[in-house]
Scaffold this motif. Structure first.
Motif, PDB file in Angstrom:
ATOM      1  N   VAL A  22      92.738  58.550  69.311  1.00  0.00           N
ATOM      2  CA  VAL A  22      91.923  57.738  68.405  1.00  0.00           C
ATOM      3  C   VAL A  22      91.360  58.610  67.282  1.00  0.00           C
ATOM      4  CG1 VAL A  22      89.781  56.404  68.242  1.00  0.00           C
ATOM      5  CG2 VAL A  22      91.383  55.972  70.102  1.00  0.00           C
ATOM      6  N   THR A  23      90.868  59.789  67.637  1.00  0.00           N
ATOM      7  CA  THR A  23      90.292  60.682  66.631  1.00  0.00           C
ATOM      8  C   THR A  23      91.334  61.114  65.609  1.00  0.00           C
ATOM      9  OG1 THR A  23      88.683  61.486  68.218  1.00  0.00           O
ATOM     10  CG2 THR A  23      89.075  62.859  66.290  1.00  0.00           C
ATOM     11  N   THR A  24      92.499  61.528  66.057  1.00  0.00           N
ATOM     12  CA  THR A  24      93.521  61.971  65.114  1.00  0.00           C
ATOM     13  C   THR A  24      94.074  60.797  64.298  1.00  0.00           C
ATOM     14  OG1 THR A  24      95.189  61.886  66.856  1.00  0.00           O
ATOM     15  CG2 THR A  24      94.215  64.032  66.362  1.00  0.00           C
ATOM     16  N   GLY A  25      94.167  59.623  64.899  1.00  0.00           N
ATOM     17  CA  GLY A  25      94.611  58.448  64.143  1.00  0.00           C
ATOM     18  C   GLY A  25      93.638  58.079  63.034  1.00  0.00           C
ATOM     19  N   LEU A  26      92.340  58.090  63.359  1.00  0.00           N
ATOM     20  CA  LEU A  26      91.333  57.802  62.331  1.00  0.00           C
ATOM     21  C   LEU A  26      91.298  58.901  61.273  1.00  0.00           C
ATOM     22  CD1 LEU A  26      88.401  56.392  64.471  1.00  0.00           C
ATOM     23  CD2 LEU A  26      89.785  55.172  62.800  1.00  0.00           C
ATOM     24  N   ALA A  27      91.447  60.146  61.697  1.00  0.00           N
ATOM     25  CA  ALA A  27      91.460  61.250  60.732  1.00  0.00           C
ATOM     26  C   ALA A  27      92.647  61.117  59.788  1.00  0.00           C
ATOM     27  CB  ALA A  27      91.509  62.587  61.465  1.00  0.00           C
ATOM     28  N   PHE A  28      93.812  60.779  60.322  1.00  0.00           N
ATOM     29  CA  PHE A  28      94.986  60.599  59.469  1.00  0.00           C
ATOM     30  C   PHE A  28      94.739  59.496  58.452  1.00  0.00           C
ATOM     31  CE2 PHE A  28      99.004  58.572  58.418  1.00  0.00           C
ATOM     32  CZ  PHE A  28      99.764  59.658  58.005  1.00  0.00           C
ATOM     33  N   THR A  29      94.190  58.384  58.924  1.00  0.00           N
ATOM     34  CA  THR A  29      93.932  57.256  58.033  1.00  0.00           C
ATOM     35  C   THR A  29      92.957  57.625  56.930  1.00  0.00           C
ATOM     36  OG1 THR A  29      94.315  55.726  59.859  1.00  0.00           O
ATOM     37  CG2 THR A  29      93.109  54.873  57.968  1.00  0.00           C
ATOM     38  N   LEU A  30      91.848  58.263  57.296  1.00  0.00           N
ATOM     39  CA  LEU A  30      90.842  58.614  56.298  1.00  0.00           C
ATOM     40  C   LEU A  30      91.323  59.710  55.341  1.00  0.00           C
ATOM     41  CD1 LEU A  30      87.604  58.512  58.438  1.00  0.00           C
ATOM     42  CD2 LEU A  30      88.239  56.980  56.584  1.00  0.00           C
ATOM     43  N   VAL A  31      91.957  60.736  55.875  1.00  0.00           N
ATOM     44  CA  VAL A  31      92.372  61.854  55.026  1.00  0.00           C
ATOM     45  C   VAL A  31      93.442  61.420  54.036  1.00  0.00           C
ATOM     46  CG1 VAL A  31      93.570  64.079  55.048  1.00  0.00           C
ATOM     47  CG2 VAL A  31      91.683  63.675  56.610  1.00  0.00           C
ATOM     48  N   PHE A  32      94.401  60.635  54.477  1.00  0.00           N
ATOM     49  CA  PHE A  32      95.457  60.228  53.564  1.00  0.00           C
ATOM     50  C   PHE A  32      95.092  59.004  52.733  1.00  0.00           C
ATOM     51  CE2 PHE A  32      98.037  63.156  56.005  1.00  0.00           C
ATOM     52  CZ  PHE A  32      98.743  63.769  54.976  1.00  0.00           C
ATOM     53  N   SER A  33      93.964  58.357  53.028  1.00  0.00           N
ATOM     54  CA  SER A  33      93.470  57.291  52.157  1.00  0.00           C
ATOM     55  C   SER A  33      92.667  57.864  50.999  1.00  0.00           C
ATOM     56  CB  SER A  33      92.591  56.322  52.944  1.00  0.00           C
ATOM     57  OG  SER A  33      93.342  55.619  53.879  1.00  0.00           O
ATOM     58  N   PHE A  34      91.792  58.817  51.306  1.00  0.00           N
ATOM     59  CA  PHE A  34      90.908  59.357  50.288  1.00  0.00           C
ATOM     60  C   PHE A  34      91.378  60.686  49.717  1.00  0.00           C
ATOM     61  CE2 PHE A  34      88.034  56.680  52.829  1.00  0.00           C
ATOM     62  CZ  PHE A  34      87.580  55.847  51.825  1.00  0.00           C
ATOM     63  N   GLY A  35      92.062  61.492  50.488  1.00  0.00           N
ATOM     64  CA  GLY A  35      92.440  62.832  50.065  1.00  0.00           C
ATOM     65  C   GLY A  35      93.229  62.890  48.773  1.00  0.00           C
ATOM     66  N   PRO A  36      94.337  62.164  48.646  1.00  0.00           N
ATOM     67  CA  PRO A  36      95.090  62.232  47.392  1.00  0.00           C
ATOM     68  C   PRO A  36      94.292  61.724  46.186  1.00  0.00           C
ATOM     69  CG  PRO A  36      96.472  61.388  49.126  1.00  0.00           C
ATOM     70  CD  PRO A  36      95.085  61.454  49.684  1.00  0.00           C
ATOM     71  N   LEU A  37      93.489  60.681  46.381  1.00  0.00           N
ATOM     72  CA  LEU A  37      92.688  60.163  45.270  1.00  0.00           C
ATOM     73  C   LEU A  37      91.674  61.190  44.784  1.00  0.00           C
ATOM     74  CD1 LEU A  37      92.044  56.541  46.571  1.00  0.00           C
ATOM     75  CD2 LEU A  37      93.617  57.261  44.789  1.00  0.00           C
ATOM     76  N   TYR A  38      90.996  61.825  45.724  1.00  0.00           N
ATOM     77  CA  TYR A  38      90.026  62.837  45.341  1.00  0.00           C
ATOM     78  C   TYR A  38      90.714  64.098  44.815  1.00  0.00           C
ATOM     79  CZ  TYR A  38      86.082  60.149  46.906  1.00  0.00           C
ATOM     80  OH  TYR A  38      85.124  59.187  47.027  1.00  0.00           O
ATOM     81  N   GLY A  39      91.875  64.418  45.333  1.00  0.00           N
ATOM     82  CA  GLY A  39      92.630  65.540  44.780  1.00  0.00           C
ATOM     83  C   GLY A  39      92.999  65.294  43.327  1.00  0.00           C
ATOM     84  N   LEU A  40      93.418  64.070  43.020  1.00  0.00           N
ATOM     85  CA  LEU A  40      93.719  63.720  41.633  1.00  0.00           C
ATOM     86  C   LEU A  40      92.454  63.745  40.787  1.00  0.00           C
ATOM     87  CD1 LEU A  40      96.251  60.806  42.209  1.00  0.00           C
ATOM     88  CD2 LEU A  40      96.754  63.111  41.394  1.00  0.00           C
ATOM     89  N   ALA A  41      91.315  63.334  41.356  1.00  0.00           N
ATOM     90  CA  ALA A  41      90.045  63.366  40.607  1.00  0.00           C
ATOM     91  C   ALA A  41      89.640  64.801  40.290  1.00  0.00           C
ATOM     92  CB  ALA A  41      88.950  62.667  41.404  1.00  0.00           C
ATOM     93  N   TYR A  42      89.993  65.746  41.154  1.00  0.00           N
ATOM     94  CA  TYR A  42      89.685  67.156  40.908  1.00  0.00           C
ATOM     95  C   TYR A  42      90.719  67.829  40.028  1.00  0.00           C
ATOM     96  CZ  TYR A  42      85.849  67.378  44.258  1.00  0.00           C
ATOM     97  OH  TYR A  42      84.659  67.205  44.907  1.00  0.00           O
ATOM     98  N   GLY A  43      91.741  67.086  39.574  1.00  0.00           N
ATOM     99  CA  GLY A  43      92.718  67.647  38.655  1.00  0.00           C
ATOM    100  C   GLY A  43      93.978  68.186  39.301  1.00  0.00           C
ATOM    101  N   LEU A  44      94.191  67.941  40.579  1.00  0.00           N
ATOM    102  CA  LEU A  44      95.427  68.390  41.231  1.00  0.00           C
ATOM    103  C   LEU A  44      96.554  67.424  40.918  1.00  0.00           C
ATOM    104  CD1 LEU A  44      94.070  69.283  44.792  1.00  0.00           C
ATOM    105  CD2 LEU A  44      94.600  70.863  42.943  1.00  0.00           C
ATOM    106  N   SER A  45      97.774  67.913  40.964  1.00  0.00           N
ATOM    107  CA  SER A  45      98.919  67.023  40.838  1.00  0.00           C
ATOM    108  C   SER A  45      99.082  66.263  42.163  1.00  0.00           C
ATOM    109  CB  SER A  45     100.184  67.820  40.522  1.00  0.00           C
ATOM    110  OG  SER A  45     100.502  68.666  41.610  1.00  0.00           O
ATOM    111  N   LEU A  46      99.851  65.189  42.126  1.00  0.00           N
ATOM    112  CA  LEU A  46     100.013  64.378  43.335  1.00  0.00           C
ATOM    113  C   LEU A  46     100.629  65.166  44.491  1.00  0.00           C
ATOM    114  CD1 LEU A  46      99.636  61.678  44.716  1.00  0.00           C
ATOM    115  CD2 LEU A  46     101.864  60.991  43.816  1.00  0.00           C
ATOM    116  N   PRO A  47     101.696  65.961  44.264  1.00  0.00           N
ATOM    117  CA  PRO A  47     102.226  66.727  45.402  1.00  0.00           C
ATOM    118  C   PRO A  47     101.212  67.717  45.980  1.00  0.00           C
ATOM    119  CG  PRO A  47     103.849  66.652  43.650  1.00  0.00           C
ATOM    120  CD  PRO A  47     102.595  66.056  43.112  1.00  0.00           C
ATOM    121  N   ARG A  48     100.418  68.346  45.127  1.00  0.00           N
ATOM    122  CA  ARG A  48      99.399  69.278  45.620  1.00  0.00           C
ATOM    123  C   ARG A  48      98.281  68.538  46.345  1.00  0.00           C
ATOM    124  NH1 ARG A  48      99.857  74.605  43.586  1.00  0.00           N
ATOM    125  NH2 ARG A  48     101.314  74.710  41.861  1.00  0.00           N
ATOM    126  N   ALA A  49      97.916  67.365  45.857  1.00  0.00           N
ATOM    127  CA  ALA A  49      96.878  66.574  46.523  1.00  0.00           C
ATOM    128  C   ALA A  49      97.363  66.118  47.904  1.00  0.00           C
ATOM    129  CB  ALA A  49      96.500  65.366  45.666  1.00  0.00           C
TER     130      ALA A  49
END
Length: 108
Positions: A22-49
């Motif tokens: 459950v913990t890893t499933g929720l972590a996967f969902t949250l990290v890959f939901s918000f991580g790329p968006l925030y990476g793009l907000a910080y100026g990273l390219s999509l592959p790097r995010a």
């Protein structure tokens, strides 16, 4: 019918795998939901995010494995004492607060 093998803690005792899953499933969902968006907000390219999100998820999964599998009490150990439960709940709340604070940084 053959029962599925149960994961074992560092002492070789079988444990309940559900909290880790459950913990890893929720972590996967949250990290890959918000991580790329925030990476793009910080100026990273999509592959790097996406790569940064994958590294973040791997870190969370490793910590979860250490806490919920390797250090877990056996299934038949009974409930944890209330002091240990409160301490874990307190640390989880602090970690969640830090995560929410980190998610608001790009919005400031």
């Amino acid at each position: 019918m053959v029962a599925a093998p149960r994961p074992r803690n560092r002492r070789g005792e079988p444990i309940d795998p559900v909290p880790f899953l459950v913990t890893t499933g929720l972590a996967f969902t949250l990290v890959f939901s918000f991580g790329p968006l925030y990476g793009l907000a910080y100026g990273l390219s999509l592959p790097r995010a996406l790569a940064a999100s994958a590294v973040g998820f791997a870190g969370v999964a490793l910590v979860a494995h250490r806490q919920l599998v390797r250090s877990a009490p056996p299934v038949d150990a009974g409930p944890l004492p209330s002091g240990q439960r409160f301490e874990r709940l307190l640390y989880a709340g602090i970690g969640l607060g830090v995560a929410f604070l980190a998610l608001t940084l790009p919005l400031l």
